[in-house]
Design a protein around this motif. Structure first.
Motif, PDB file in Angstrom:
ATOM      1  N   LEU A   1      -6.239-108.457 -84.162  1.00 45.14           N
ATOM      2  CA  LEU A   1      -4.678-108.760 -83.872  1.00 45.14           C
ATOM      3  C   LEU A   1      -4.416-109.341 -85.333  1.00 45.14           C
ATOM      4  O   LEU A   1      -3.257-108.760 -85.813  1.00 45.14           O
TER       5      LEU A   1
ATOM      6  N   ALA B   1      -3.040-116.030 -83.031  1.00 46.77           N
ATOM      7  CA  ALA B   1      -3.390-114.634 -82.287  1.00 46.77           C
ATOM      8  C   ALA B   1      -4.327-115.216 -81.095  1.00 46.77           C
ATOM      9  O   ALA B   1      -4.363-114.656 -80.116  1.00 46.77           O
TER      10      ALA B   1
ATOM     11  N   SER C   1      -9.350-111.630 -81.732  1.00 51.22           N
ATOM     12  CA  SER C   1      -8.454-112.391 -82.488  1.00 51.22           C
ATOM     13  C   SER C   1      -8.350-111.894 -84.005  1.00 51.22           C
ATOM     14  O   SER C   1      -7.284-111.657 -84.736  1.00 51.22           O
TER      15      SER C   1
END
Ligand code: SF4
Ligand code: ZN
Ligand code: ZN
Length: 332
Positions: free
Chosen positions: A181, A249, A178
């Motif tokens: 991203l 995300a 996450s």
């Protein structure tokens, strides 16, 4: 990810044939509690070996907050330390968050005694005269970014002072993907490029950092801590906050994992291969006040202490940490 399943004699542990208690979706495997915790420990061992985290590793420093991620990491690595012949030291930074910090400290001291691992506790208040809430108030900076910078700085100094070959971080698969991203969406490619399993060190300046939980799901760690009865801090940090981009995300990655179990693991392997290609030859400038790495010539710690206290305190902090380490104020 894995889920607890209710006891059913027809669903057996693949290893021992007893009733299974956990279903590991990405591995299509049912296991009893004992074999599940063993499976997670082996997952970490395979990650260490896949990325050669154990090469030239004799002394390892683990940063422990008292949460499920770092506590599980501490237990798993203490189990693996004889396999790789490594010495482990753990560090807890007391941020001065009242009950939360008190509970964390007592959990970590208890665990380090149980595991026979030397533990160093450094109080931010003793180190620079302010707790995290006081620094947030004075600097007006977002708590988590301030906290992250302080922890990285202190961990690195302790790593250098005790002569650690590496620092192990408790970032797990869900965290890493996450953050990566989010960094990619914001085109923060310098941070994106650091989402690798190993960040090489710079002799005398920055300790190498490794992420042994690179391929371990957050939910698996939660289950591991629960099934092993590992005491973890119950309260949440009063500053706990997840920004909307990271939240989105995570949601997107969870949906993809639901659709294709194992997606996150294969993505993490591609990230490990490619992330560092995005930024090459990033120049590290040493801080003119304390000699630690910085991007602009003054490190985050010296910038902060200049703003809050009127002068950079990096060198003083290192001196205090050196004395602490020399006086062996470890809790074992
Ligand atoms: Fe630090 Fe934020 Fe974690 Fe609290 S939630 S311990 S402030 S990083
Ligand atoms: Zn079993
Ligand atoms: Zn500095």
């Amino acid at each position: 990810m894995s889920v607890l399943i209710s006891a059913n004699p027809r669903v057996q542990c693949k290893k021992c044939g007893r009733p299974a208690t956990v279903r590991i979706r990405y591995a299509k495997l049912n296991l009893c509690s004992e074999h599940f915790t063993e499976y997670i420990e082996e997952r970490v061992a395979k990650t260490i070996e896949r990325y050669k985290m154990h090469s030239d590793l004799k002394k390892l420093l683990i940063g422990v907050s008292g949460g499920k991620d770092s506590m599980s990491l501490l237990y798993i690595l203490s189990k693996l330390k004889s396999r790789y012949n490594i010495e482990i030291v753990c560090l807890h930074i007391d941020l001065g968050l009242n009950n939360y910090s008190e509970e964390s400290k007592s959990i970590i001291i208890e665990a380090s005694r149980e595991l026979g691992i030397p533990c160093l506790i450094i109080s931010l208040k003793d180190l620079i005269g302010y707790t995290l809430p006081e620094l947030v108030e004075k600097s007006k900076r977002p708590p988590c970014s301030l906290c992250g910078m302080l922890k990285r700085y202190v961990l690195n100094l302790v790593g250098l002072e005790i002569g650690a070959d590496a620092i192990a971080l408790g970032h797990h698969l869900d965290d890493i993907l996450s953050f990566a991203l989010k960094d990619f969406l914001l085109q923060d490619l310098v941070d994106f490029s650091k989402m690798t399993p190993i960040t090489p060190g710079i002799p005398g300046v920055a300790a190498k950092r490794i992420k042994p939980l690179y391929e371990v799901y957050e939910s698996d760690l939660e289950l591991y801590a629960k099934l092993k009865n590992i005491r973890v801090v119950g309260a949440n940090c009063p500053f706990k906050y997840r920004d909307p981009i990271t939240t989105s995300a995570r949601k997107m990655l969870d949906e993809l994992e639901e659709y294709a179990p194992g997606f996150k693991i294969s993505l993490s392997r591609k990230l490990a291969r490619n992330a560092s290609r995005y930024v090459q030859g990033e120049s590290i400038i040493l801080c003119k006040y304390c000699g630690m790495p910085s991007s602009s010539g003054i490190c985050g710690f010296c910038k902060l202490t200049m703003k809050v206290m009127g002068e950079p305190k990096g060198r003083e902090a290192r001196e205090k940490i050196r004395k602490l380490v020399d006086s062996s104020s470890f809790n074992n």
